[in-house]
Design an enzyme around this catalytic site. Structure first.
Site, PDB file in Angstrom:
ATOM      1  CB  CYS A  59      -3.394   4.422  17.007  1.00 49.50           C
ATOM      2  SG  CYS A  59      -5.070   5.490  17.256  1.00 49.50           S
ATOM      3  CE1 TYR A  70      -4.242  -1.476  -0.074  1.00 52.01           C
ATOM      4  CE2 TYR A  70      -3.047  -3.134   1.109  1.00 52.01           C
ATOM      5  CZ  TYR A  70      -4.171  -2.830   0.088  1.00 52.01           C
ATOM      6  OH  TYR A  70      -5.111  -3.739  -0.052  1.00 52.01           O
ATOM      7  CD  GLN A 109     -16.958  -1.229  -7.562  1.00 51.07           C
ATOM      8  OE1 GLN A 109     -17.035  -0.727  -8.783  1.00 51.07           O
ATOM      9  NE2 GLN A 109     -17.102  -2.393  -7.054  1.00 51.07           N
ATOM     10  CG  ASN A 110     -11.734   3.504  -8.564  1.00 54.02           C
ATOM     11  OD1 ASN A 110     -11.911   2.147  -8.633  1.00 54.02           O
ATOM     12  ND2 ASN A 110     -12.356   4.502  -9.559  1.00 54.02           N
ATOM     13  CB  VAL A 111      -8.554   3.140  -2.556  1.00 55.40           C
ATOM     14  CG1 VAL A 111      -9.430   1.959  -2.084  1.00 55.40           C
ATOM     15  CG2 VAL A 111      -7.589   2.352  -3.377  1.00 55.40           C
ATOM     16  CB  CYS A 124      -9.458   2.521  19.460  1.00 57.98           C
ATOM     17  SG  CYS A 124      -8.372   3.982  18.265  1.00 57.98           S
ATOM     18  CB  CYS A 160      -5.847   4.043  21.273  1.00 57.22           C
ATOM     19  SG  CYS A 160      -5.260   2.732  20.065  1.00 57.22           S
ATOM     20  CB  ALA A 190     -13.832   6.012 -18.575  1.00 57.90           C
ATOM     21  CG  HIS A 238     -14.082  -0.803  -1.963  1.00 57.87           C
ATOM     22  ND1 HIS A 238     -14.179  -1.232  -3.270  1.00 57.87           N
ATOM     23  CD2 HIS A 238     -15.187  -1.552  -1.386  1.00 57.87           C
ATOM     24  CE1 HIS A 238     -15.315  -2.182  -3.463  1.00 57.87           C
ATOM     25  NE2 HIS A 238     -15.646  -2.282  -2.350  1.00 57.87           N
TER      26      HIS A 238
END
Length: 232
Positions: free
Chosen positions: A133, A53, A88-90, A117, A136, A216, A106
Site C-alpha cells: 500500500c 482481476y 453494478q459494473n466495475v 488501512c 501504510c 441495450a 461495486h
C-alpha cells in the site's frame, strides 16, 4: 425538473464484449464465484484472485463504450433535470462514453484498495500478491471491487437519490442481487415511475410500470430519444 435515476448492470456492457456471470466460455465460466469473488477466496488463494482481476483489467482495457453507454451520457447532457447513473459494473465504460458522476456501487477494476488501512489508489495493470500500500506500506493490496458478502459502496447516497427520483430505470440487470434488486421498490414508494430495459423480463419485472425488451444498444438510444422528445 424531473430527476432520473438509472441502475445499470452487466447487460449494458455485454455488447461491448465484456463477459457476464452467465456467459459460457468467459472469464467467469472458468472459475467458481466463491473462489474469485469472496473475501474467503482471496484469503485462501490470493494469487488466483489477483490473476483473475488482472485478466479482467486487461479485458476491460480492450473494449469501448457502445451506443447504450453513449445514449445515457447524452441524456445526462440534454435532460433539463438531474440524471444520476448508478452501476453494478466495475468497468469504466460509462465514463468512456461521456457520463459524469457515475456511482460505482461495486467498485472499479481500475482501483486498488488496502485491506489494512482502507487507502485507495489507481491499480497497476498487473497487481501482484503482496502489493504494498502506498499509504501504510503493508503488503495488503486487493482489487477495489465489492465481493459477495461485502457491503456495496455509497448506499446512503443511492437511497437519497432514489427517494427524490421522478423516474427510475433498470437497464441490463438481472434483478436478482440485493440490495440493488430492491431499488425499484424504493423508487416506487417515493412516487417514481419505473421502467425495466433488458433482453428479457426479469423475475422482478412485475415491480416495474413499463418493460422494454431487446438489446441495450437498440432499446436504450430509442428510449433516450423518446424521453428527450417529450421535453423538447
Amino acid at each position: 425538473m424531473e430527476k432520473i435515476v438509472i441502475l445499470t448492470g452487466a447487460g449494458i456492457s455485454a455488447e461491448s464484449g465484456l463477459s457476464t456471470f452467465r456467459d459460457e466460455g468467459g472469464l467467469w465460466a472458468q472459475h467458481r464465484i466463491e473462489d474469485v469473488a469472496t473475501p474467503e477466496g482471496f484469503a485462501r488463494n490470493p494469487a488466483l484472485v489477483q490473476g483473475f482481476y488482472n485478466a479482467r483489467r486487461v479485458q476491460a482495457a480492450g473494449v469501448h463504450p457502445n451506443a447504450a453507454h453513449k445514449a445515457l451520457a447524452r441524456l445526462q447532457q440534454d435532460w433539463p433535470g438531474e440524471v444520476m447513473i448508478v452501476t453494478q459494473n466495475v468497468d469504466s465504460l460509462h465514463e468512456a462514453g461521456g457520463a459524469r458522476g457515475v456511482i460505482h456501487m461495486h467498485g472499479t477494476l481500475a482501483g486498488a484498495l488496502c485491506s489494512a488501512c482502507g487507502h485507495r489508489w489507481t491499480a497497476p495493470p498487473e497487481m501482484a500478491v503482496g502489493e504494498p500500500c502506498p499509504a501504510c506500506a503493508q503488503p495488503t493490496a486487493r482489487p477495489d471491487v465489492v465481493w459477495f458478502g461485502e457491503m456495496p459502496y455509497c448506499m446512503d447516497e443511492i437511497y437519497d437519490h432514489l427517494a427524490s427520483a421522478s423516474l427510475f430505470a433498470a437497464i441490463g440487470t438481472s434483478g436478482q442481487v440485493y440490495p440493488a434488486a430492491a431499488f425499484v421498490h424504493e423508487a416506487r414508494e417515493a412516487g417514481a415511475r419505473t421502467v425495466e430495459i433488458n433482453l428479457e423480463p426479469t423475475l422482478g419485472a412485475s415491480g416495474f410500470d413499463e418493460r422494454v425488451v431487446g438489446k441495450a444498444t437498440q432499446t436504450v438510444p430509442r428510449w433516450v430519444d423518446q424521453l428527450l422528445a417529450r421535453r423538447s
